[in-house]
Design a protein around this motif. Structure first.
Motif, PDB file in Angstrom:
ATOM      1  N   MET A 214       0.835  -1.193   0.000  1.00 55.33           N
ATOM      2  CA  MET A 214       0.000   0.000   0.000  1.00 55.33           C
ATOM      3  C   MET A 214       0.875   1.250   0.000  1.00 55.33           C
ATOM      4  O   MET A 214       0.574   2.244  -0.664  1.00 55.33           O
ATOM      5  CB  MET A 214      -0.909  -0.011   1.230  1.00 55.33           C
ATOM      6  N   GLN A 215       1.989   1.197   0.707  1.00 56.52           N
ATOM      7  CA  GLN A 215       2.849   2.368   0.820  1.00 56.52           C
ATOM      8  C   GLN A 215       3.942   2.396  -0.240  1.00 56.52           C
ATOM      9  O   GLN A 215       4.171   3.426  -0.880  1.00 56.52           O
ATOM     10  CB  GLN A 215       3.494   2.403   2.205  1.00 56.52           C
ATOM     11  N   ASP A 216       4.608   1.283  -0.455  1.00 55.21           N
ATOM     12  CA  ASP A 216       5.815   1.292  -1.286  1.00 55.21           C
ATOM     13  C   ASP A 216       5.736   0.390  -2.515  1.00 55.21           C
ATOM     14  O   ASP A 216       6.718   0.290  -3.256  1.00 55.21           O
ATOM     15  CB  ASP A 216       7.031   0.851  -0.444  1.00 55.21           C
ATOM     16  N   GLY A 217       4.627  -0.282  -2.737  1.00 59.07           N
ATOM     17  CA  GLY A 217       4.544  -1.231  -3.845  1.00 59.07           C
ATOM     18  C   GLY A 217       4.443  -0.551  -5.197  1.00 59.07           C
ATOM     19  O   GLY A 217       4.125   0.637  -5.319  1.00 59.07           O
TER      20      GLY A 217
ATOM     21  N   GLY B  64     -11.018  -8.781   6.626  1.00 57.71           N
ATOM     22  CA  GLY B  64     -11.960  -8.282   7.629  1.00 57.71           C
ATOM     23  C   GLY B  64     -11.393  -8.093   9.015  1.00 57.71           C
ATOM     24  O   GLY B  64     -12.110  -7.691   9.928  1.00 57.71           O
ATOM     25  N   ASP B  65     -10.129  -8.357   9.230  1.00 57.19           N
ATOM     26  CA  ASP B  65      -9.522  -8.278  10.548  1.00 57.19           C
ATOM     27  C   ASP B  65      -9.463  -6.813  11.029  1.00 57.19           C
ATOM     28  O   ASP B  65      -8.966  -5.927  10.327  1.00 57.19           O
ATOM     29  CB  ASP B  65      -8.103  -8.862  10.474  1.00 57.19           C
ATOM     30  N   GLU B  66      -9.959  -6.548  12.261  1.00 55.90           N
ATOM     31  CA  GLU B  66     -10.008  -5.177  12.769  1.00 55.90           C
ATOM     32  C   GLU B  66      -8.613  -4.602  12.986  1.00 55.90           C
ATOM     33  O   GLU B  66      -8.372  -3.418  12.742  1.00 55.90           O
ATOM     34  CB  GLU B  66     -10.812  -5.125  14.069  1.00 55.90           C
ATOM     35  N   GLU B  67      -7.705  -5.428  13.465  1.00 61.36           N
ATOM     36  CA  GLU B  67      -6.340  -4.949  13.678  1.00 61.36           C
ATOM     37  C   GLU B  67      -5.723  -4.483  12.360  1.00 61.36           C
ATOM     38  O   GLU B  67      -5.029  -3.464  12.302  1.00 61.36           O
ATOM     39  CB  GLU B  67      -5.493  -6.060  14.302  1.00 61.36           C
ATOM     40  N   PHE B  68      -6.024  -5.235  11.285  1.00 63.34           N
ATOM     41  CA  PHE B  68      -5.533  -4.850   9.965  1.00 63.34           C
ATOM     42  C   PHE B  68      -6.125  -3.510   9.544  1.00 63.34           C
ATOM     43  O   PHE B  68      -5.415  -2.629   9.039  1.00 63.34           O
ATOM     44  CB  PHE B  68      -5.880  -5.943   8.955  1.00 63.34           C
ATOM     45  N   LEU B  69      -7.427  -3.317   9.743  1.00 57.81           N
ATOM     46  CA  LEU B  69      -8.066  -2.063   9.353  1.00 57.81           C
ATOM     47  C   LEU B  69      -7.515  -0.883  10.150  1.00 57.81           C
ATOM     48  O   LEU B  69      -7.334   0.217   9.617  1.00 57.81           O
ATOM     49  CB  LEU B  69      -9.579  -2.167   9.522  1.00 57.81           C
ATOM     50  N   HIS B  70      -7.240  -1.101  11.437  1.00 51.89           N
ATOM     51  CA  HIS B  70      -6.604  -0.043  12.227  1.00 51.89           C
ATOM     52  C   HIS B  70      -5.256   0.340  11.614  1.00 51.89           C
ATOM     53  O   HIS B  70      -4.898   1.525  11.528  1.00 51.89           O
ATOM     54  CB  HIS B  70      -6.400  -0.527  13.670  1.00 51.89           C
ATOM     55  N   ALA B  71      -4.512  -0.679  11.188  1.00 52.70           N
ATOM     56  CA  ALA B  71      -3.198  -0.420  10.594  1.00 52.70           C
ATOM     57  C   ALA B  71      -3.328   0.351   9.286  1.00 52.70           C
ATOM     58  O   ALA B  71      -2.520   1.243   8.993  1.00 52.70           O
ATOM     59  CB  ALA B  71      -2.465  -1.738  10.370  1.00 52.70           C
ATOM     60  N   VAL B  72      -4.341   0.019   8.484  1.00 47.75           N
ATOM     61  CA  VAL B  72      -4.567   0.746   7.233  1.00 47.75           C
ATOM     62  C   VAL B  72      -4.844   2.213   7.519  1.00 47.75           C
ATOM     63  O   VAL B  72      -4.272   3.121   6.902  1.00 47.75           O
ATOM     64  CB  VAL B  72      -5.731   0.117   6.443  1.00 47.75           C
TER      65      VAL B  72
ATOM     66  N   CYS C 205      -6.513   8.738  -2.059  1.00 48.57           N
ATOM     67  CA  CYS C 205      -7.838   8.722  -2.708  1.00 48.57           C
ATOM     68  C   CYS C 205      -8.274   7.289  -3.016  1.00 48.57           C
ATOM     69  O   CYS C 205      -9.429   6.910  -2.803  1.00 48.57           O
ATOM     70  CB  CYS C 205      -7.808   9.547  -3.990  1.00 48.57           C
ATOM     71  N   ALA C 206      -7.354   6.495  -3.543  1.00 47.79           N
ATOM     72  CA  ALA C 206      -7.687   5.107  -3.882  1.00 47.79           C
ATOM     73  C   ALA C 206      -8.009   4.293  -2.637  1.00 47.79           C
ATOM     74  O   ALA C 206      -8.931   3.462  -2.634  1.00 47.79           O
ATOM     75  CB  ALA C 206      -6.531   4.473  -4.653  1.00 47.79           C
ATOM     76  N   VAL C 207      -7.248   4.504  -1.550  1.00 46.79           N
ATOM     77  CA  VAL C 207      -7.508   3.775  -0.300  1.00 46.79           C
ATOM     78  C   VAL C 207      -8.864   4.172   0.264  1.00 46.79           C
ATOM     79  O   VAL C 207      -9.617   3.327   0.762  1.00 46.79           O
ATOM     80  CB  VAL C 207      -6.371   4.025   0.710  1.00 46.79           C
ATOM     81  N   LEU C 208      -9.205   5.458   0.194  1.00 44.12           N
ATOM     82  CA  LEU C 208     -10.541   5.879   0.635  1.00 44.12           C
ATOM     83  C   LEU C 208     -11.630   5.136  -0.136  1.00 44.12           C
ATOM     84  O   LEU C 208     -12.628   4.693   0.438  1.00 44.12           O
ATOM     85  CB  LEU C 208     -10.704   7.387   0.434  1.00 44.12           C
ATOM     86  N   GLY C 209     -11.429   5.004  -1.461  1.00 41.26           N
ATOM     87  CA  GLY C 209     -12.403   4.274  -2.264  1.00 41.26           C
ATOM     88  C   GLY C 209     -12.504   2.817  -1.856  1.00 41.26           C
ATOM     89  O   GLY C 209     -13.602   2.243  -1.807  1.00 41.26           O
ATOM     90  N   ALA C 210     -11.366   2.190  -1.540  1.00 38.21           N
ATOM     91  CA  ALA C 210     -11.380   0.786  -1.130  1.00 38.21           C
ATOM     92  C   ALA C 210     -12.080   0.623   0.217  1.00 38.21           C
ATOM     93  O   ALA C 210     -12.855  -0.321   0.425  1.00 38.21           O
ATOM     94  CB  ALA C 210      -9.954   0.246  -1.062  1.00 38.21           C
ATOM     95  N   LEU C 211     -11.809   1.542   1.149  1.00 41.94           N
ATOM     96  CA  LEU C 211     -12.489   1.479   2.446  1.00 41.94           C
ATOM     97  C   LEU C 211     -13.989   1.717   2.286  1.00 41.94           C
ATOM     98  O   LEU C 211     -14.814   1.065   2.926  1.00 41.94           O
ATOM     99  CB  LEU C 211     -11.889   2.516   3.392  1.00 41.94           C
ATOM    100  N   ALA C 212     -14.347   2.660   1.403  1.00 44.81           N
ATOM    101  CA  ALA C 212     -15.768   2.928   1.179  1.00 44.81           C
ATOM    102  C   ALA C 212     -16.464   1.713   0.577  1.00 44.81           C
ATOM    103  O   ALA C 212     -17.634   1.432   0.876  1.00 44.81           O
ATOM    104  CB  ALA C 212     -15.932   4.140   0.262  1.00 44.81           C
TER     105      ALA C 212
END
Length: 763
Positions: free
Chosen positions: A265-268, A284-292, A305-312
């Motif tokens: 997500m950051q460097d790929g 679906g892991d909550e710990e993962f979503l917190h990290a995102v 912007c793309a990450v916002l779309g994925a979360l939405a």
């Protein structure tokens, strides 16, 4: 001699289409067949093969005849290939030896292999396996592919050996790919690929990695599949392999790739980032979503912007922090993405709603309104209504909040909106009126009627009228008319009658018709408004009322009534004969050229000979010539009979008034194609227009146009030329005739001849 005659018959088949070959005759010809000859015999055999499916005795008889062709030394190669194709359809175990004998033949091996590849039973497996054991390298690739396609387990050891040590690269690559396919079912193939991967040979990383990912992804629900995918993800040097392995893991064990998602997500790379977005949408892991959400702030703006779309897309956020941060961004794109994300936010809605209201006086107001209107849950409604009292001194935000309540159809907001209608800020009052049209109940229509009657000016009255129309249109049928009927007398005495009549016309309820008709027939300030309401009635019920007003009035009132009457007449479902009589009657009521043109245009839509005679009276009338010519041609076209050399059933599409439909030959252009109109009676023709603008390459290569009365004597063409434009406007000296025929005499190897619309130009 029989063979010679049979061959001659087939060669002459196009000239003797009535000659029907028997299946026996077709099989007698088959050994002599090669491509380029007439293929009627092959068609006969193919039809017999299709018909025999499910009939074992019939299949057996055909198989014997097909197999008999394969060993014939003088039979053409094309004939043997065709026989193999037919055996692929109906062959059985008895056919295997005959096909197997061809597997190593350079010219016939592929056809035989494809046939065996599709035959049921183990006999075909053994035949392919034996051939691979004895095959030269040139044919091994195809045999390996077929054995993999059939999931032939007995071939696994030999394919494994070839994957490990074949000297030719194409053979080794085919064997490795086959292990990938076999590994979907066979643990032994997956083990063999794991061994190859452990060898860590850079020259084979791509081939082995792809095969290993294919096999392991299919077995990702098993421990050895997970282990293999993790190994590729960890050790592969090529991005496509890394991403493919990660996708295999994601489908079965998202937690196994959560760290990889965060890293990519950051460097790929672009490819890796796209996978990371997929992971954000699916893990679906909550710990993962917190990290995102924690990592969000360090990304560049495009990735945010793309990450916002994925979360939405997940329709879930653990907190509003990301959205609130993004709404404060200097990037318009990020703010817009945040608004779209806010539309699915379920927690901390109050903070986000307050932030969105800050956009009330910006160019992004509409996007913010859309986000607030879409935010889920009753809690958002309660929060919005709770914000209202605090915004009484901020008209821009209050108007925005009210618009949102209307868009959300928040029923509990009626009291707030009712008070806002009297607000000293015009934008607030206008927003409240609009929202009422969306949320008020039929029982609350009385308030809107009162607001209309008490409006301080005409503009406010019209705005309330629009809201009242919206409300009544969505009300039950039996509740629509009463609020208007109850208010008409008051409106007549105190103002607002015109707006109320326009609402009545837009609603079009039968119970309102007598009252509106009464005002339309009564001279006064509201007469023209009432006529306009009848003209806009959604059904043709006011037709007779408008006709009566037109006949009993003069001047502007008559003209208005006539215009409304003609509008309703055109939309009515009356019989064309009745419509003609009414149009003709209307023509006698006016000498206004504009209305006469409207009448003639309406007549042009009828299929009625009287209408044609009537319109032709005006072909030379000043001010009506053009409309009369167009209408006459349209009426005539309703009686045209259309015929064509090709696709007769579609001929009508060339004259249906829809440029998006067409008549087409459905085959490339050749001399002798034609299209013909029978106009039913003789007329003087001065040209035609062929419109192929929707298929601009489908104009006739070369055309000739004929106009004639006797189908047996078409005479010389009145026009000839090349189809060099999508729209051909072909004009010629006027000539009388009943028939117009266009003949195409050119040749095109690429394009059809099409006519989207055809128009006959009268003299």
């Amino acid at each position: 001699m029989k063979n010679t005659l049979l061959t001659l018959l087939l060669l002459l088949a196009p000239l003797a289409a009535h000659a029907q070959l028997s299946t026996d005759d077709a099989f007698e010809f088959l050994p002599m067949f090669h491509y380029g000859q007439n293929d009627e015999a092959l068609s006969v055999i193919h039809r017999a093969v299709i018909a025999a499916q499910g009939d074992r005795p019939a299949c057996t008889a055909l198989n014997e005849k097909l197999l008999a062709v394969l060993p014939l030394p003088d039979a053409e190669t094309d004939a043997k290939i065709f026989a193999c194709k037919m055996l692929m359809i109906i062959g059985d175990d008895e056919c295997v030896p005959g096909l197997a004998a061809l597997l190593l033949d350079p010219a016939l091996g592929h056809a035989a292999r494809y046939a065996l590849e599709n035959l049921p039973g183990t006999a075909a497996d053994l035949a392919l396996y034996d051939a691979l054991f004895n095959a030269e390298d040139d044919v091994k690739v195809g045999l390996i592919n077929s054995l993999a396609m059939r999931r032939t387990e007995i071939a696994l050891p030999m394919i494994t050996d070839l994957a490990e040590s074949a000297e030719r690269r194409d053979v080794r690559e085919a064997a490795i790919a086959a292990l990938g396919r076999l590994g979907e079912d066979l643990g032994g193939a997956l083990n063999a690929l794991n061994k190859l991967w452990a060898g860590n040979d850079p020259a084979w990383e791509t081939a082995v990695g792809r095969a290993l990912v294919q096999a392991a992804s299919a077995r990702a629900d098993q421990k050895n599949g997970i282990v293999a995918l993790k190994s590729v993800l960890k050790q592969a040097t090529q991005e496509p392999l890394q991403v493919a392995a990660a996708e295999g893991l994601l489908s079965e064990d998202g937690a196994a790739v959560s760290r990889q998602v965060l890293a990519w997500m950051q460097d790929g790379s672009t490819m890796q980032f796209q996978f990371a977005l997929d992971g954000i949408r699916r893990i679906g892991d909550e710990e993962f979503l917190h990290a995102v959400e924690k990592q969000y702030a360090v990304l560049d703006v495009d990735r945010r912007c793309a990450v916002l779309g994925a979360l939405a897309a997940r329709e879930v956020f653990l907190s509003s922090d990301v959205v609130l941060t993004a709404l404060d961004s200097e990037s318009a794109a990020e703010r817009r993405a945040a608004m779209a994300a806010a539309a699915v936010l379920r927690s901390d809605q109050g903070l986000v709603l307050g932030k969105l209201l800050d956009f009330a006086e910006t160019d992004e107001r509409s996007a913010a309104v859309a986000a607030m209107a879409s935010m889920p849950g009753d809690m958002a409604d309660d929060l919005l209504m709770g914000m209202g009292p605090g915004l009484n001194t901020d008209p821009a935000k209050l108007a925005m909040l009210i618009e949102v309540l209307g868009a959300r159809r928040t029923a509990g907001a009626f009291t707030m909106l009712r008070d806002a209608v009297s607000a000293p800020f015009p934008e607030v009052a206008d927003a409240a009126i609009d929202a009422m049209g969306q949320i008020a109940t039929p029982e609350q229509a009385e308030f809107l009627v009162s607001a209309l009657l008490e409006a301080p000016d005409a503009a406010r009255a019209e705005k309330v009228g629009a809201a009242l129309t919206t409300l009544l249109r969505r009300s039950p049928e039996d509740l629509r008319a009463k609020p208007i009927l109850d208010a008409l007398d008051y409106a007549e005495q105190n103002g607002g009658l015109g707006t109320l009549l326009r609402v009545a016309g837009a609603i079009g309820h039968p119970d309102l018709l007598p009252a509106v008709t009464r005002y339309a027939a009564t001279p006064g300030l509201s007469q023209l408004t009432a006529i306009g309401a009848l003209a806009q009635w959604p059904t043709a019920e006011p037709l007779d009322s408008l006709n009566s007003v037109a006949k009993e009035s003069e001047g502007d009132v008559r003209l208005a009534a006539l215009r409304g009457y003609l509008r309703q007449l055109r939309a009515s479902d009356l019989d064309d004969t009745v419509k003609f009589a009414r149009y003709a009657d209307a023509m006698n009521l006016t000498d206004d050229t504009d209305i006469q043109r409207t009448i003639i245009a309406g007549l042009g839509e009828l299929k009625d000979k009287q209408a044609l005679d009537f319109v032709e009276q005006y072909l030379d009338s000043p001010g009506l010539k053009r409309e009369s010519r167009v209408a006459a041609e349209r009426i005539r076209s309703n009686f045209y009979e259309l015929t064509a050399s090709d696709r007769q059933g579609d001929a009508g599409k060339a004259l249906d008034g829809d440029i998006n439909t067409r008549w087409t030959t459905g085959r490339t252009q050749a001399p002798g194609m034609w299209f013909q109109l029978d106009m039913g009676s003789s007329a003087s023709i001065g040209g035609i227009v062929l419109d192929a603008s929707r298929s601009p390459t489908d104009t006739p290569v070369r055309y000739a146009v004929y106009v004639f009365d006797d189908p047996a004597e078409k005479g010389a063409p009145v026009a000839e030329g090349d189809g060099d434009k999508p729209v051909l406007d072909i004009r010629f000296d006027p000539k009388p005739g009943r028939y117009v025929r266009i003949e195409q005499s050119g040749t095109s190897d690429s394009y059809y001849w099409s006519i989207h619309e055809l128009r006959v130009v009268p003299r």
